[in-house]
Scaffold this active site. Sequence first.
Site, short mmCIF file in Angstrom:
data_model
loop_
_atom_site.label_atom_id
_atom_site.label_comp_id
_atom_site.label_asym_id
_atom_site.label_seq_id
_atom_site.Cartn_x
_atom_site.Cartn_y
_atom_site.Cartn_z
N GLU A 1 0.88 -1.18 0.00
CA GLU A 1 0.00 0.00 0.00
C GLU A 1 0.90 1.22 0.00
O GLU A 1 1.83 1.31 0.80
CB GLU A 1 -0.89 0.02 1.25
CG GLU A 1 -1.69 1.33 1.33
CD GLU A 1 -2.69 1.40 2.49
OE1 GLU A 1 -2.78 0.43 3.28
OE2 GLU A 1 -3.38 2.44 2.59
N ASN B 1 -4.34 5.32 -1.88
CA ASN B 1 -5.46 5.91 -1.13
C ASN B 1 -5.99 7.15 -1.86
O ASN B 1 -5.22 7.92 -2.42
CB ASN B 1 -4.99 6.33 0.25
CG ASN B 1 -4.65 5.14 1.10
OD1 ASN B 1 -5.54 4.48 1.65
ND2 ASN B 1 -3.37 4.83 1.20
N GLU C 1 -8.05 2.49 -2.73
CA GLU C 1 -8.70 2.41 -1.42
C GLU C 1 -9.54 3.66 -1.17
O GLU C 1 -9.04 4.78 -1.27
CB GLU C 1 -7.65 2.26 -0.31
CG GLU C 1 -6.86 0.97 -0.46
CD GLU C 1 -5.98 0.68 0.76
OE1 GLU C 1 -5.99 1.48 1.71
OE2 GLU C 1 -5.30 -0.37 0.74
N ASP D 1 -11.72 1.11 2.65
CA ASP D 1 -10.69 1.28 3.69
C ASP D 1 -11.33 1.66 5.03
O ASP D 1 -12.43 2.20 5.07
CB ASP D 1 -9.74 2.41 3.23
CG ASP D 1 -8.38 2.32 3.89
OD1 ASP D 1 -8.17 1.43 4.73
OD2 ASP D 1 -7.51 3.15 3.54
N GLU E 1 -5.87 -4.42 8.87
CA GLU E 1 -4.78 -3.45 8.98
C GLU E 1 -4.31 -3.38 10.43
O GLU E 1 -5.07 -3.70 11.34
CB GLU E 1 -5.23 -2.03 8.65
CG GLU E 1 -6.17 -1.83 7.53
CD GLU E 1 -6.53 -0.34 7.42
OE1 GLU E 1 -6.18 0.21 6.37
OE2 GLU E 1 -7.13 0.26 8.33
P1 C2E Z 1 -4.69 4.08 5.88
O1 C2E Z 1 -4.92 3.99 4.44
O2 C2E Z 1 -5.63 3.36 6.77
O3 C2E Z 1 -3.21 3.63 6.09
C1 C2E Z 1 -2.76 2.91 7.16
C2 C2E Z 1 -2.16 3.77 8.19
O4 C2E Z 1 -1.90 3.02 9.35
C3 C2E Z 1 -0.81 4.33 7.78
O5 C2E Z 1 -0.65 5.57 8.42
C4 C2E Z 1 0.14 3.35 8.38
O6 C2E Z 1 1.43 3.88 8.59
C5 C2E Z 1 -0.54 3.05 9.67
N1 C2E Z 1 -0.20 1.72 10.17
C6 C2E Z 1 0.13 0.66 9.45
N2 C2E Z 1 0.37 -0.39 10.23
C7 C2E Z 1 0.18 0.01 11.50
C8 C2E Z 1 0.27 -0.63 12.78
O7 C2E Z 1 0.58 -1.79 12.91
N3 C2E Z 1 -0.03 0.11 13.85
C9 C2E Z 1 -0.37 1.40 13.76
N4 C2E Z 1 -0.65 2.06 14.87
N5 C2E Z 1 -0.48 2.04 12.58
C10 C2E Z 1 -0.18 1.34 11.46
P2 C2E Z 1 -0.20 6.82 7.64
O8 C2E Z 1 0.84 6.49 6.65
O9 C2E Z 1 0.06 7.86 8.65
O10 C2E Z 1 -1.48 7.19 6.81
C11 C2E Z 1 -2.62 7.65 7.43
C12 C2E Z 1 -3.74 7.76 6.45
O11 C2E Z 1 -3.47 8.78 5.50
C13 C2E Z 1 -3.93 6.52 5.64
O12 C2E Z 1 -4.68 5.60 6.36
C14 C2E Z 1 -4.63 7.03 4.43
O13 C2E Z 1 -6.02 7.09 4.66
C15 C2E Z 1 -4.11 8.42 4.30
N6 C2E Z 1 -3.17 8.50 3.19
C16 C2E Z 1 -1.90 8.04 3.11
N7 C2E Z 1 -1.38 8.32 1.91
C17 C2E Z 1 -2.33 8.95 1.19
C18 C2E Z 1 -2.41 9.49 -0.13
O14 C2E Z 1 -1.48 9.43 -0.93
N8 C2E Z 1 -3.57 10.07 -0.49
C19 C2E Z 1 -4.63 10.14 0.35
N9 C2E Z 1 -5.74 10.74 -0.07
N10 C2E Z 1 -4.59 9.64 1.59
C20 C2E Z 1 -3.47 9.06 2.02
MG MG Z 2 -5.44 2.84 3.09
MG MG Z 3 -6.91 2.14 6.58
#
Ligand code: C2E
Ligand code: MG
Ligand code: MG
Length: 541
Positions: A301, A356, A388, A418, A475
Amino acid sequence: MADHKGELQQARRDVVALGIAAAAILMFVGTGGTVFPRVLAALSGHGAGPDRTLASALLLNVALVIFGWRRYRELTREVEERRLAEEQSRLLAATDPLTGCLNRRSIAEAMADLLAQVAPRGKAIVVAMLDLDNFKRINDVHSHLGGDTLLRTTAERLRASLPADALIARMGGDEFACVIPFDPAHADELEQLVHQTVAALRLPVEFQGSEFETTVSTGLARSDSDGVDSTKLLHMADIAMFSAKRAGRNAVAWFEPAMENELRFRSELESGIRRGISAGEFVPFYEKQVDLETGELVGFEMLARWNSPKLGLVGPDLFIPVAEEIGAIVDLSECVIRQALRDAKAWAPHLTLAINISPYQLRDPWFAQRLLKLLVEANFPPSRLEVEITESSLHENIGLVRSMITSLKNQGVRISLDDFGTGYSSLSQLRSLPFDRIKIDRSFVTSLPENEESATIVQSIVSLGQGLGLPVTAEGVENEEVLQALQRFNGLKAQGYHYGRPADAAAVTAELEQLQLLLEPPTHAAPREVAESPGLRASNG
Ligand code: C2E
Ligand code: MG
Ligand code: MG
């Protein structure tokens, strides 16, 4: 210049005319004194009547007096007209023509006057800066006529709700400033008044047989504690209003000095994001997705990161909402997706790439077309891409989302739902949208081993997925314990820190090279962060 000359000549002519009239009156008195007694004597039969020349002079005098009188009347009328016109233009310059409220130019001065009036009586003033939360949407949906109706109604409701000595100004767009005198000893009454007013503004507005509603974000600053200068007070109320907006809108906030720093940080963030997009500071990171049954890596992802020269590596929770608000999300997203497609093309062909999508992008009717264009440009097979969509973004414009999903699916792109479990989508919504996968939100997964309720929720989402024929990804798998708790369910995919933190392209390439899952030799520089991956096995599909 020419006007000025004309006015001078006119004034000179007026002076001459008045001079002639004054002289005529004097002569009238003089000649009249001789002529009238003779006329009277002739009428009573005791004299020969007035001299002809004298009588003519008298008649001329009368004509001149009448002429003078007329000119005088004309002059007074002109003066009155000019006074009215000046007053009108002063009023126009000071008020907003649509609502009749004061405007940005006139409010500060009127406020200083009001403050000077009320301060000696021990009173203070409060500035309430109000911003309508849904104005743009209402303008888009109901045309500018609907927007105008909303603005006029807002002004009327403010007038009806606030005391007569309050000042109301439209600061431009959908922003109003109200200046209300109040007694600092009874500040609670003021607070009540503000809440009543805000409640009145939330009432439905009728327009062409339908109704719409808006909420208001309000910032407050008071003269007795926040500062006395009227321009400064307006600025402070503005800052408090921004803070109310950021706190989720439909809120009232009092000015606090810390807000100023926050605002500065925010505006630096905005310009930093804009600059960062063109400077290529936004980069894709990748999180592994694993088949729980076989332990094989099935894809990644993509999670956007901002390599900010000032703030360091920044996560999406900070910059995505800001990018959405300033309308930069489409550019930002396209730039990271483009890089991700290029990176993923070097991976073994069975590895998928998930991206995403923000709710803002879903509102764009051309989103599917844009994404397909990126795929074509990168020559990336659509069947390897998963989009997603968060559950919470489904509530807006479901029709548009459906047609977007359909056109993407027609090209072979798969769609995942998602953060499932956090957005309250209904079962019928789930069935009506052709998703390919459900992703259980990490809040349920992380607490799986110790929380009975989470276990029940995960169990029911897995059953729901089975019932709808949708595969499920968990996740937030953070450790072995969670992994084991998940292993009693069949057919799950998993992702989370247990398989390593999200890593940049170089790190992923290095790891895939070790696992012999690269198509071509790596072209990237040395990896920055090599993720550990316990129990991960390579597979060739
Ligand atoms: P998401 O799509 O639900 O992505 C998963 C988030 O959970 C990611 O945070 C990831 O680093 C974090 N995560 C993964 N495994 C674990 C774990 O075991 N424990 C915990 N506590 N967290 C974990 P991240 O990278 O901070 O991203 C947050 C959200 O930001 C993402 O949630 C997604 O909705 C959004 N996002 C990320 N990249 C993009 C993008 O390019 N465009 C858009 N529109 N949204 C994005
Ligand atoms: Mg996601
Ligand atoms: Mg998610």
